[in-house]
Write a protein that holds these residues in place. Structure first.
Motif, PDB file in Angstrom:
ATOM      1  N   LEU A 249       0.847  -1.196   0.000  1.00 24.90           N
ATOM      2  CA  LEU A 249       0.000   0.000   0.000  1.00 24.90           C
ATOM      3  C   LEU A 249       0.882   1.246   0.000  1.00 24.90           C
ATOM      4  N   ALA A 250       0.404   2.250  -0.728  1.00 25.69           N
ATOM      5  CA  ALA A 250       1.164   3.514  -0.754  1.00 25.69           C
ATOM      6  C   ALA A 250       1.216   4.068   0.673  1.00 25.69           C
ATOM      7  N   GLN A 251       2.376   4.472   1.088  1.00 25.86           N
ATOM      8  CA  GLN A 251       2.569   4.997   2.445  1.00 25.86           C
ATOM      9  C   GLN A 251       1.801   6.306   2.617  1.00 25.86           C
ATOM     10  N   GLU A 252       1.062   6.436   3.742  1.00 27.67           N
ATOM     11  CA  GLU A 252       0.351   7.694   4.003  1.00 27.67           C
ATOM     12  C   GLU A 252       1.342   8.749   4.489  1.00 27.67           C
ATOM     13  N   THR A 253       1.153   9.971   4.013  1.00 30.24           N
ATOM     14  CA  THR A 253       1.980  11.089   4.473  1.00 30.24           C
ATOM     15  C   THR A 253       1.315  11.724   5.683  1.00 30.24           C
ATOM     16  N   LYS A 254       2.067  11.890   6.755  1.00 34.17           N
ATOM     17  CA  LYS A 254       1.520  12.522   7.954  1.00 34.17           C
ATOM     18  C   LYS A 254       1.536  14.050   7.775  1.00 34.17           C
ATOM     19  N   VAL A 255       0.426  14.686   8.135  1.00 33.84           N
ATOM     20  CA  VAL A 255       0.333  16.150   8.079  1.00 33.84           C
ATOM     21  C   VAL A 255      -0.153  16.639   9.442  1.00 33.84           C
ATOM     22  N   ARG A 256       0.649  17.459  10.088  1.00 31.80           N
ATOM     23  CA  ARG A 256       0.258  18.044  11.377  1.00 31.80           C
ATOM     24  C   ARG A 256      -0.346  19.413  11.091  1.00 31.80           C
ATOM     25  N   PHE A 257      -1.624  19.580  11.447  1.00 29.27           N
ATOM     26  CA  PHE A 257      -2.359  20.804  11.085  1.00 29.27           C
ATOM     27  C   PHE A 257      -2.816  21.554  12.330  1.00 29.27           C
ATOM     28  N   GLN A 258      -2.536  22.853  12.349  1.00 28.35           N
ATOM     29  CA  GLN A 258      -2.860  23.726  13.483  1.00 28.35           C
ATOM     30  C   GLN A 258      -3.994  24.678  13.116  1.00 28.35           C
ATOM     31  N   LEU A 259      -5.113  24.577  13.826  1.00 26.11           N
ATOM     32  CA  LEU A 259      -6.212  25.530  13.638  1.00 26.11           C
ATOM     33  C   LEU A 259      -5.840  26.867  14.277  1.00 26.11           C
ATOM     34  N   ASP A 260      -6.621  27.897  13.962  1.00 27.18           N
ATOM     35  CA  ASP A 260      -6.381  29.211  14.567  1.00 27.18           C
ATOM     36  C   ASP A 260      -7.036  29.329  15.944  1.00 27.18           C
ATOM     37  N   TRP A 261      -8.063  28.461  16.186  1.00 26.47           N
ATOM     38  CA  TRP A 261      -8.853  28.649  17.400  1.00 26.47           C
ATOM     39  C   TRP A 261      -9.426  27.321  17.840  1.00 26.47           C
ATOM     40  N   ARG A 262     -10.352  27.377  18.762  1.00 25.23           N
ATOM     41  CA  ARG A 262     -10.962  26.152  19.310  1.00 25.23           C
ATOM     42  C   ARG A 262     -11.785  25.419  18.262  1.00 25.23           C
ATOM     43  N   PHE A 263     -12.276  24.242  18.640  1.00 24.84           N
ATOM     44  CA  PHE A 263     -13.178  23.490  17.754  1.00 24.84           C
ATOM     45  C   PHE A 263     -14.556  24.141  17.830  1.00 24.84           C
ATOM     46  N   GLU A 264     -14.829  25.020  16.861  1.00 28.72           N
ATOM     47  CA  GLU A 264     -16.098  25.726  16.770  1.00 28.72           C
ATOM     48  C   GLU A 264     -16.665  25.492  15.371  1.00 28.72           C
ATOM     49  N   GLY A 265     -17.842  26.081  15.118  1.00 26.92           N
ATOM     50  CA  GLY A 265     -18.528  25.871  13.840  1.00 26.92           C
ATOM     51  C   GLY A 265     -17.649  25.885  12.602  1.00 26.92           C
ATOM     52  N   PRO A 266     -16.844  26.951  12.393  1.00 23.22           N
ATOM     53  CA  PRO A 266     -16.038  27.019  11.160  1.00 23.22           C
ATOM     54  C   PRO A 266     -14.995  25.914  11.008  1.00 23.22           C
ATOM     55  N   SER A 267     -14.605  25.271  12.122  1.00 20.94           N
ATOM     56  CA  SER A 267     -13.619  24.187  11.994  1.00 20.94           C
ATOM     57  C   SER A 267     -14.223  22.963  11.303  1.00 20.94           C
ATOM     58  N   ALA A 268     -15.538  22.981  11.071  1.00 21.28           N
ATOM     59  CA  ALA A 268     -16.202  21.904  10.318  1.00 21.28           C
ATOM     60  C   ALA A 268     -15.562  21.735   8.944  1.00 21.28           C
ATOM     61  N   LEU A 269     -15.066  22.820   8.369  1.00 27.24           N
ATOM     62  CA  LEU A 269     -14.437  22.762   7.039  1.00 27.24           C
ATOM     63  C   LEU A 269     -13.298  21.748   7.015  1.00 27.24           C
ATOM     64  N   PHE A 270     -12.543  21.692   8.103  1.00 28.66           N
ATOM     65  CA  PHE A 270     -11.414  20.760   8.185  1.00 28.66           C
ATOM     66  C   PHE A 270     -11.838  19.402   8.735  1.00 28.66           C
ATOM     67  N   LEU A 271     -12.735  19.448   9.735  1.00 28.55           N
ATOM     68  CA  LEU A 271     -13.130  18.203  10.396  1.00 28.55           C
ATOM     69  C   LEU A 271     -13.969  17.307   9.486  1.00 28.55           C
ATOM     70  N   VAL A 272     -14.743  17.912   8.577  1.00 27.58           N
ATOM     71  CA  VAL A 272     -15.523  17.114   7.616  1.00 27.58           C
ATOM     72  C   VAL A 272     -14.577  16.386   6.651  1.00 27.58           C
TER      73      VAL A 272
END
Length: 326
Positions: free
Chosen positions: A5-28
């Protein structure tokens, strides 16, 4: 033997703020497996301000992040020789969510009424940092602003109690925080920066220069997955908010759904965004912002728009047709 299987690339991603409504864009994108489809193993962490998100991506603690473009410009202009400087790779909040808030009973109705008043915000607040741009656009003397600093949780409380005359904050944050303190929409005066002559961009997805050079395909894959999720979120915000609830079971779904809808209407699916194209920027507008940030933030060197933006990783035009009805 099974095929490798192709190796998955790890990506560490930092939001600007808490887990609130707009973070749905990333969490979805995470919960629907869109990142996984791009062979990416993405870790999404809550943040505590755009400035910190920029610093953490710059230091290599995170590969990519979500931050206010002005904070990125400030960092780049103040640290011109820093290795691994982050760059913006996709615009999300085409119009800054920054706004000035006052209570109607204060008598403040327009920018001119702010002269000589006591303004409150945390020192790192995007609206406070960009207030000189707002002031200039509205013929105010920014040097006469009387600022009171506080931690973010106290900002709206101090306005509600009358300790300050007005505050700056993100539209979809401070409005709902004031509601939570028992203040109705009709008792609040809101002056969104974009409605008062300020053409600043808001938050963008950023990536470290090091990560871009080492994993360009991962950056492209991340943005493709994000665009797919953004389309889903805007088509069905009610469904999207479930991804935020999955991540943080303590959120108030109704409140965060309203926050997400305010962010979409006021900052994401705006007339400017539709004209420029989702994820993209207009070079003249970017140059103007670079000049305004250089002045307002008194940066060590002038902001070079070419040093803060790289559109080379954006998905194909068809994949950027994310607005409902398109």
């Amino acid at each position: 033997m099974l095929p490798a299987l192709a190796q998955e690339t790890k990506v560490r991603f930092q939001l600007d703020w808490r887990f609130e409504g707009p973070s749905a864009l990333f969490l979805v994108a995470k919960s629907k497996g869109y990142f996984a489809q791009e062979k990416l193993d993405v870790t999404i962490d809550a943040g505590n301000g755009s400035g910190n998100a920029v610093n953490r991506v710059a230091s290599g603690t995170y590969d990519m992040g979500f931050a206010d473009l002005a904070a990125l410009m400030e960092f780049t202009a103040n640290n011109p020789t820093a290795p691994g400087k982050p760059v913006g790779v996709m615009m999300v909040y085409n119009d800054t969510p920054a706004a000035v808030f006052a209570l109607k009973k204060s008598g403040i109705k327009a920018p001119a009424d702010l002269s000589g008043k006591k303004l409150g915000a945390p020192v790192f607040d995007a609206g406070r940092r960009a207030f000189p741009v707002f002031a200039r656009a509205n013929q105010l003397d920014a040097s006469k602003a009387n600022w009171v600093s506080m931690d973010p949780p106290l900002r709206e409380t101090m306005l509600a109690k009358g300790d300050v005359d007005a505050i700056t904050g993100f539209y979809f944050t401070s409005l709902l925080n004031l509601n939570a303190r028992g203040i109705k929409d009709e008792d609040i005066v809101v002056m969104p920066y974009p409605n008062h002559g300020v053409k600043l961009y808001g938050n963008a997805i950023i990536a470290s220069d090091t990560f871009i050079k080492q994993k360009p395909e991962a950056v492209k894959g991340f943005l493709r997955a994000f665009a797919k999720a953004a389309k889903d979120v805007m088509a069905n915000p009610d469904e999207a908010i479930k991804a935020v609830k999955e991540r943080d079971g303590l959120i108030d779904e109704k409140l965060e759904l309203r926050r997400l809808k305010l962010a979409i209407a006021g900052s994401i699916a705006t007339a400017n965004a539709k004209a420029e194209g989702f994820g993209q920027v207009s070079p003249p507008r970017l140059s103007l912002m670079a000049s305004q940030v250089s002045d307002a933030y008194a940066t060590k060197t002038r902001v070079d728009p070419n040093a803060v933006w790289n559109a080379a990783f954006l998905p194909a035009k068809g994949e950027l047709n994310v607005f409902p009805g398109k």
